[in-house]
Scaffold this active site. Structure first.
Site, mmCIF file in Angstrom:
data_model
loop_
_atom_site.group_PDB
_atom_site.id
_atom_site.type_symbol
_atom_site.label_atom_id
_atom_site.label_comp_id
_atom_site.label_asym_id
_atom_site.label_seq_id
_atom_site.Cartn_x
_atom_site.Cartn_y
_atom_site.Cartn_z
ATOM 1 N N SER A 266 0.840 -1.197 0.000
ATOM 2 C CA SER A 266 0.000 0.000 0.000
ATOM 3 C C SER A 266 0.875 1.247 0.000
ATOM 4 O O SER A 266 2.076 1.184 0.257
ATOM 5 C CB SER A 266 -0.897 0.002 1.231
ATOM 6 O OG SER A 266 -0.113 0.295 2.374
ATOM 7 N N LYS A 267 0.223 2.359 -0.262
ATOM 8 C CA LYS A 267 0.914 3.641 -0.248
ATOM 9 C C LYS A 267 1.566 3.866 1.116
ATOM 10 O O LYS A 267 2.675 4.368 1.217
ATOM 11 C CB LYS A 267 -0.106 4.739 -0.547
ATOM 12 C CG LYS A 267 0.464 6.120 -0.618
ATOM 13 C CD LYS A 267 -0.620 7.102 -0.967
ATOM 14 C CE LYS A 267 -1.247 7.742 0.241
ATOM 15 N NZ LYS A 267 -0.342 8.534 1.077
#
Ligand code: GLU
Length: 509
Positions: A266-267
């Site tokens: 994920s970011k």
């Protein structure tokens, strides 16, 4: 049977930055289409207006341009199956929703937000923690399955707000063949009655994706594994709309995992571990938050692409470096892995380093120019090219060309005096004074001539040349780094070399 022209699509929702997994989906689409002589379409799935983010579509287009993966048809250049933004296709969808209702595969639901909330409360009280509008619950709600035909007609006539929901069959097996996973089977009882058409007449993703893949004659649909749970809904819609024989072949691509393999990358993992997850810098227009991208971090697009293709695919040869053209030739869907691929930033850097070495100096120099401009430095193209040629072997990122070569463009701001001073002698001082004074006599101010005269004078003075080279380097660069020191002097030129020697000598004494 006549072979249909291959048509694939990338169908992002314009909600924010483009995750590297999204770019990999683009890449697999692109490679497959180009290999098959087909077409690659970009379709913007913006039916959920609440999630729409200003600038996200332009950003996606810019990412594709940077990567060199440009679509054949898209919202800007258009094409024979436009418009390519779902919001602009709004009037097309209702007829299909109605076709489904008329055939009994969907129904009108008139429940108000309060009624839906009340249902959830009742269900939760009964111990159902994730209540859904499904095969059981729908019988207790206000919809065209529970109301009489006359009541339904009246509500529609009055313009009562309503949505259209799919009528999920009870306990049916839905199977389809996935190009990567083989046969995939779902039981319909696990899926709720998804909304197909919203109260404002906008389709949801589920209806729009099927209608558009059909109308745009998409033959193969590549998308991330996270869409696998939606596949049975789509497969049923293809069937219910009578389009089954035109259904695209599905390929649900493996996830890109966190470096430790524990879940989807994920970011936030990028923020936490200090590497980019988005293709390019993304600035959230609401919060102003900036998320770093591979481009701005100094990745070359070819390296980025090459790194991405290897996340979940290889050609079996053990080779790792492929140009886009080679990839078009070698890519094959049956070599895409089923399992997720762990992201490895060190490997990504390795790819970038390999590509920086292979990139010609003129292109790297052009990439360095904006950095120089920002610093108010002017230098000839030849000089910038020379510098990039000298330092590129040390660079993992394009941006490091400056870090490894700044001293070619400006005097070092700090001089590592401490590394020189303890072993400094008046003889060494004299050596440099004499040597620099002799530059005027050199036939040519080049690295070879400089090194020769340097060694001759050192020998004449009985000082080991090795003991003088490090101080000379520190005079020119400020520290113990940089390419061969006489090559640096040659690039700086006579005046500048003398100036740097003269500036440093008093500091060492
Ligand atoms: N709009 C979906 C997304 O945002 C597309 C999924 C699909 O390709 O069907 O990823």
């Amino acid at each position: 049977m006549e072979q249909k022209k291959v048509r694939v699509r990338f169908a992002p929702s314009p909600t924010g930055g483009l995750h590297l997994g999204g770019v990999r989906t683009v890449l697999f689409n692109y490679l497959f289409a180009k290999q098959q002589g087909g077409e690659f379409v970009l379709r913007i799935e913006d039916t959920d207006q609440t999630r729409f983010v200003e600038g996200a579509e332009e950003y996606i287009q810019e990412c594709l341009r940077w990567c060199g993966l440009e679509p054949d048809e898209d919202p800007v250049k258009g094409g024979p199956y436009g418009p390519y933004r779902q919001s602009e296709r709004k009037p097309m969808y209702r007829q299909y929703a109605e076709q489904l209702v008329n055939a009994g595969y969907a129904y009108y639901a008139f429940d108000s937000p309060e009624e839906l909330e009340a249902m959830r409360e009742v269900e939760k009280a009964k111990g159902n923690h994730a209540p859904q509008y499904n095969q059981t619950i729908r019988a207790t709600m206000r919809n065209s399955l529970t109301l009489s035909a006359a009541e339904t007609a009246e509500l529609l006539e009055k313009g009562a707000p309503h949505v259209v929901r799919i009528n999920m069959p009870v306990n049916e097996e839905v199977s389809f063949t996935d190009m990567i996973r083989g046969t995939v089977t779902f039981n319909t009882s696990t899926v709720d009655d998804k909304v197909l058409l919203k109260a404002d007449g906008m389709p949801t993703y589920h209806l729009a994706v099927v209608v558009d893949d059909y109308l745009m004659k998409i033959t193969h649909a590549f998308r991330g594994e996270e869409w696998l749970p939606s596949a049975p809904i789509h497969v049923l819609l293809w069937k219910y709309l009578g389009w089954e024989k035109d259904m695209p072949q599905w390929a649900h691509l493996p996830l890109i995992l966190k470096p430790d393999g524990n879940g989807k990358l994920s970011k936030r993992d990028g923020d936490r571990l200090g590497f980019p997850v988005y293709a390019m810098n993304w600035k959230d227009p609401k919060t102003g938050d900036l998320t770093k991208g591979f481009r701005e971090m100094g990745f070359l697009p070819e390296a980025f692409i090459n790194m991405l293709v290897m996340l979940g695919w290889n050609d079996g040869s053990g080779e790792e470096i492929f140009s886009l053209d080679e990839l078009i030739k070698r890519f094959s869907i049956d070599r895409v892995h089923k399992g997720g691929a762990k992201f490895d930033f060190d490997k990504a850097k390795w790819f970038n380093q390999q590509y920086i070495q292979k990139t010609d100096n003129a292109r790297l120099a052009a990439l360095l120019q904006p950095v120089l401009q920002e610093k108010g430095i002017t230098a000839t193209e030849d000089f910038v090219m020379k510098v990039t040629g000298l330092v590129k072997e040390r660079c993992q990122f394009v941006n490091e060309i400056w870090d490894h070569g700044f001293f070619f463009f400006q005097k070092p701001t700090t001089i590592d005096v401490d590394s020189v001073k303890p072993k400094w002698t008046p003889e060494k001082q004299q050596f440099f004074e004499e040597w620099a004074a002799g530059f005027a006599q050199l036939p040519d101010f080049n690295a070879v001539a400089l090194e020769e005269s340097f060694k001759q004078l050192a020998t004449a003075k009985g000082i080991k040349p090795g003991e003088l080279q490090m101080p000379f380097r520190i005079m020119l660069c400020g520290g113990k780094f940089g390419p061969q020191v006489f090559v640096i002097a040659e690039a700086l030129g006579k005046e500048e070399t003398i100036a740097r020697i003269q500036h440093a000598l008093p500091l060492f004494a």
